[in-house]
Design a protein around this motif. Structure first.
Motif, PDB file in Angstrom:
ATOM      1  N   TYR A   1      32.057  31.602  32.546  1.00 60.84           N
ATOM      2  CA  TYR A   1      32.999  30.504  32.322  1.00 60.84           C
ATOM      3  C   TYR A   1      33.785  30.222  33.594  1.00 60.84           C
ATOM      4  N   ALA A   2      34.047  28.922  33.840  1.00 57.68           N
ATOM      5  CA  ALA A   2      34.873  28.508  34.966  1.00 57.68           C
ATOM      6  C   ALA A   2      35.739  27.340  34.520  1.00 57.68           C
TER       7      ALA A   2
ATOM      8  N   ASP B   1      45.770  57.097  30.539  1.00 55.96           N
ATOM      9  CA  ASP B   1      45.719  56.465  29.220  1.00 55.96           C
ATOM     10  C   ASP B   1      44.305  56.105  28.795  1.00 55.96           C
ATOM     11  N   PHE B   2      43.330  56.315  29.685  1.00 54.96           N
ATOM     12  CA  PHE B   2      41.919  56.029  29.392  1.00 54.96           C
ATOM     13  C   PHE B   2      41.717  54.576  28.956  1.00 54.96           C
ATOM     14  N   ARG B   3      42.220  53.637  29.734  1.00 49.68           N
ATOM     15  CA  ARG B   3      42.048  52.228  29.382  1.00 49.68           C
ATOM     16  C   ARG B   3      42.118  51.361  30.626  1.00 49.68           C
ATOM     17  N   PHE B   4      41.430  50.205  30.540  1.00 51.42           N
ATOM     18  CA  PHE B   4      41.513  49.201  31.593  1.00 51.42           C
ATOM     19  C   PHE B   4      42.793  48.408  31.410  1.00 51.42           C
ATOM     20  N   ASP B   5      43.324  47.891  32.521  1.00 53.55           N
ATOM     21  CA  ASP B   5      44.561  47.126  32.428  1.00 53.55           C
ATOM     22  C   ASP B   5      44.331  45.742  31.828  1.00 53.55           C
ATOM     23  N   ARG B   6      43.090  45.268  31.842  1.00 51.62           N
ATOM     24  CA  ARG B   6      42.779  43.968  31.252  1.00 51.62           C
ATOM     25  C   ARG B   6      41.285  43.919  30.979  1.00 51.62           C
ATOM     26  N   TYR B   7      40.884  42.998  30.086  1.00 51.50           N
ATOM     27  CA  TYR B   7      39.472  42.771  29.823  1.00 51.50           C
ATOM     28  C   TYR B   7      39.058  41.549  30.626  1.00 51.50           C
ATOM     29  N   PRO B   8      37.966  41.617  31.380  1.00 55.33           N
ATOM     30  CA  PRO B   8      37.660  40.539  32.325  1.00 55.33           C
ATOM     31  C   PRO B   8      37.191  39.232  31.720  1.00 55.33           C
ATOM     32  N   GLY B   9      36.954  39.152  30.403  1.00 54.54           N
ATOM     33  CA  GLY B   9      36.526  37.888  29.806  1.00 54.54           C
ATOM     34  C   GLY B   9      35.260  38.064  28.992  1.00 54.54           C
ATOM     35  N   ASP B  10      34.755  36.939  28.486  1.00 53.84           N
ATOM     36  CA  ASP B  10      33.546  36.962  27.667  1.00 53.84           C
ATOM     37  C   ASP B  10      32.355  36.535  28.517  1.00 53.84           C
ATOM     38  N   PHE B  11      31.316  37.370  28.524  1.00 51.43           N
ATOM     39  CA  PHE B  11      30.127  37.101  29.317  1.00 51.43           C
ATOM     40  C   PHE B  11      28.870  37.025  28.459  1.00 51.43           C
TER      41      PHE B  11
END
Length: 238
Positions: free
Chosen positions: A130-131, A110-120
């Motif tokens: 962020y924590a 599907d050419f996609r990540f299963d999730r986006y890891p967050g805002d950096f």
């Protein structure tokens, strides 16, 4: 005139007939035995599934760009929980101390990540980490950590949204029904910019002051937010 066969000739014919019959029966029995043996040696069909190992993968490992700054960019890779800062000029790669909660997974079909890891962070060499514990906060560092590091607490009742340059954005309300956005910047660092803070980190605070709805910054400075600290807030747009 047909001469009758003598007794010797009759006995010879009968003997030849018995031999032919014996040979025929022996051949027939041999074929049957061979057929039965072949059938017995044939293994029964197995009900277990056949597992075929996949061949070599010819698709490069997927890479996600998390932040692009003035001197380099931050990336995360498929199958890895590490973050890497890559320098534009030299191509040198530095692994950050910060790790993702788990390695990234990528669907090659599907050419996609299963999730986006967050805002950096966005648009600068400032990397935002962020924590949620021990209390919600955002740590700002330069690139892979080769500079001053400061911590901005997320005020009670607010949720971290993103970081643009050295400005941390939080919201009040839910994601679908936000009641306000807040721009948090450092104060007490002497020069008015967190880049002037001492190496090793400090704690920053920001007081809420009303301000107009800000536009997304394209550099380290956020419109509508004064240098030297403070926070601007406004109700969400239509």
């Amino acid at each position: 005139m047909i001469r009758p066969l003598n007794k010797r000739a009759v006995r010879r014919r009968r003997a030849l007939g018995r031999i032919a019959l014996t040979v025929t029966l022996a051949v027939t029995a041999g074929i049957g035995t061979a057929t039965a043996t072949a059938a017995a040696d044939t293994p029964a069909a197995s009900a277990d599934p056949v597992v075929v190992s996949p061949g070599a993968r010819f698709v490069p490992r997927a890479t996600l760009v998390l932040n692009a700054g003035e001197t380099g960019f931050l990336t995360a890779q498929e199958g890895d929980d590490r973050l890497r800062w890559i320098d534009y000029a030299t191509g040198a790669t530095t692994v950050l101390d910060h790790r993702l909660p788990e390695p990234l997974s990528y669907d090659v079909d599907d050419f996609r990540f299963d999730r986006y890891p967050g805002d950096f962070g966005h648009g600068s060499d400032t990397v935002a980490l962020y924590a949620a514990s021990p209390s919600p906060h955002v740590t700002l560092q330069q690139r892979a950590g080769d500079g001053p590091t400061v911590t901005i607490p997320v005020p009670d009742g607010q949720t971290y949204v993103a970081t643009y340059g050295d400005t941390v954005i939080t919201r009040t309300g839910t994601e679908d029904a936000a009641t306000g956005l807040h721009l948090l910047r450092l104060e007490g660092c002497g020069t008015g910019s967190w880049r002037g803070c001492r190496r090793g980190g400090t704690s920053a605070s920001a007081a809420a002051t009303p301000g107009p709805w800000p536009s997304a910054p394209s550099s380290g400075r956020t419109p509508g937010c004064p240098r030297g600290g403070g926070s601007s807030t406004s109700p969400p747009g239509p």
